[in-house]
Write an enzyme that holds these catalytic residues in place. Structure first.
Site, PDB file in Angstrom:
ATOM      1  N   ASP A  91       0.854  -1.176   0.000  1.00 22.93           N
ATOM      2  CA  ASP A  91       0.000   0.000   0.000  1.00 22.93           C
ATOM      3  C   ASP A  91       0.898   1.235   0.000  1.00 22.93           C
ATOM      4  O   ASP A  91       1.990   1.213   0.575  1.00 22.93           O
ATOM      5  CB  ASP A  91      -0.900  -0.022   1.246  1.00 22.93           C
ATOM      6  CG  ASP A  91      -1.918   1.103   1.255  1.00 22.93           C
ATOM      7  OD1 ASP A  91      -2.030   1.815   0.227  1.00 22.93           O
ATOM      8  OD2 ASP A  91      -2.593   1.283   2.274  1.00 22.93           O
ATOM      9  N   GLY A 214     -10.997   3.971   1.227  1.00 24.72           N
ATOM     10  CA  GLY A 214     -11.806   4.927   1.958  1.00 24.72           C
ATOM     11  C   GLY A 214     -13.055   4.370   2.596  1.00 24.72           C
ATOM     12  O   GLY A 214     -13.965   5.136   2.951  1.00 24.72           O
ATOM     13  N   CYS A 307      -5.046 -25.373  17.373  1.00 18.71           N
ATOM     14  CA  CYS A 307      -6.186 -26.194  17.777  1.00 18.71           C
ATOM     15  C   CYS A 307      -5.825 -27.669  17.896  1.00 18.71           C
ATOM     16  O   CYS A 307      -6.445 -28.411  18.671  1.00 18.71           O
ATOM     17  CB  CYS A 307      -7.342 -26.001  16.792  1.00 18.71           C
ATOM     18  SG  CYS A 307      -8.118 -24.376  16.932  1.00 18.71           S
ATOM     19  N   HIS A 333      -3.924 -19.126  14.711  1.00 15.98           N
ATOM     20  CA  HIS A 333      -5.258 -19.708  14.532  1.00 15.98           C
ATOM     21  C   HIS A 333      -6.144 -18.792  13.700  1.00 15.98           C
ATOM     22  O   HIS A 333      -6.844 -19.263  12.780  1.00 15.98           O
ATOM     23  CB  HIS A 333      -5.922 -19.963  15.881  1.00 15.98           C
ATOM     24  CG  HIS A 333      -7.398 -20.171  15.763  1.00 15.98           C
ATOM     25  ND1 HIS A 333      -7.959 -21.371  15.361  1.00 15.98           N
ATOM     26  CD2 HIS A 333      -8.447 -19.305  15.934  1.00 15.98           C
ATOM     27  CE1 HIS A 333      -9.281 -21.244  15.305  1.00 15.98           C
ATOM     28  NE2 HIS A 333      -9.593 -20.006  15.643  1.00 15.98           N
TER      29      HIS A 333
END
Length: 367
Positions: A91, A214, A307, A333
């Site tokens: 970005d 935005g 898990c 996780h």
């Protein structure tokens, strides 16, 4: 870049595709974990691979402040620098710069702002941001754009759209590295005519993909969905559509239904570091006393490392004792959960069952 639509849902605008970036092949819709500073917080690249992550997002603004784009270029580019052989998108940092509020001065030439690192005054232009991202070496890069807060007066949003379009053209002219894919960014706050104006002009510039920026800045779910409904119609069907900074499961499912292909958000890792895990039946806040002696995993149906090996009681213990391992295990996780959700989304589109899948998933969420 090559983008192919492989399947489309007959009841919605949802579609399943393949995004090829050099030697990287990425199935869409896709979720991209955020590695702002060149790292997805608490997780190693190997752990990210184990969650089936194919592409991550870094922030060019932060990386140009530290360590500096020239150091990254000198050390072989962002992939080698951070030890990640998957795809990377950067970005431009427009949102982060404008969120500095009173510390910025915006003109048509660019943005002057105070560095949050050492307080020095810096000036970034669209041309400079293209050079920074060319040097960093990500696979997909973003133009410099002007973000506005919500709520925002229409006149203020209109000025930002005109500036975003002008800067987009300057970025296209400056962008020289054809091994990198440059997307356009649609701005316009929640004003229909401004969004459509921005989308139409960007499409005329012929970017390789289109981002919607935005949103998720306080406008709420209904307004965000409304903006997506009319904006997507003005973007090419044969190019990827990327909704920036949006990442709760319900937001992702609503956006997929409207034809969005790509997502990024800090939601899974930030929630993980704060003791909140996403599961098939809703969020688990691991510090709650009900988990003190709970021997069950975070999610009975999840196959992630966390898990498969640890109980809720142990994870709660880690957070109570401020052990870093707890932050890492919940973040791991959550990323796995999001990537598994995207896999199920893609399968449901291919099978023509997306709407049913979405309804069933949301009906199981307790929060």
């Amino acid at each position: 870049m090559i983008f192919k639509i492989l399947a489309g849902d007959k009841q919605t605008k949802a579609r399943c595709g393949e995004l090829r970036l050099g030697h990287h092949s990425i199935s869409t819709p896709v979720f991209m974990p955020v590695g702002t500073q060149g790292t997805v917080k608490t997780l190693t690249p190997q752990q990210l691979k184990e969650t089936h992550t194919k592409i991550i997002l870094c922030n060019a603004y932060h990386l140009c402040l530290r360590p500096g784009e020239q150091i990254i270029k000198q050390l072989g580019g962002i992939h080698k620098f951070m030890g990640w052989d998957g795809a990377i998108i950067t970005d431009s940092g427009g949102y982060q710069i404008f969120s500095l509020s009173g510390l910025t001065r915006v003109s048509d030439k660019g943005v002057e702002f105070q560095s949050p690192v050492d307080g020095t005054r810096l000036f970034l232009t669209p041309e400079r941001m293209m050079q920074i991202q060319n040097d960093i070496g990500a696979d997909v890069i973003m133009p410099f754009d002007e973000c506005v807060p919500y709520p925002c007066e229409k006149d203020r949003a209109s000025v930002a759209v005109k500036r975003t379009l002008e800067w987009a053209g300057r970025c296209l002219t400056t962008h020289k590295n054809r091994q990198q894919t440059l997307f356009g960014i649609v701005q316009g706050s929640v004003f229909r005519e401004l969004r459509i104006e921005c989308a139409r002009n960007l499409v005329e510039m012929n970017f390789e993909g289109y981002s919607i920026g935005g949103l998720s800045v306080g406008e709420g779910l209904l307004l965000m969905n409304e903006v997506l409904d009319y904006t997507v119609d003005y973007l090419p069907a044969d190019k990827p559509r990327y909704l920036m900074g949006v990442g709760f499961p319900v937001d992702i499912l609503n956006a997929v239904e409207r034809g969005i292909d790509m997502f990024d958000c800090v939601v899974p890792t930030r929630n993980g570091r704060n003791g909140c895990a996403f599961t098939g039946t809703g969020r688990v806040k691991i510090l709650n006393s009900q988990y003190k002696e709970d021997t069950a995993p975070l999610d009975q149906t999840c196959e992630c490392y966390t898990c498969r090996n640890f109980s809720r009681a142990y994870l709660r213990h880690l957070f109570l004792t401020h052990e870093i391992l707890g932050l890492a295990l919940l973040s791991l996780h959550n990323i796995f959960f999001f990537q598994n959700l995207m896999q199920q989304v893609r399968e449901s589109i291919v099978n023509g069952e997306f709407r049913d899948f979405k309804a069933a998933f949301l009906s199981r969420q307790s929060d």
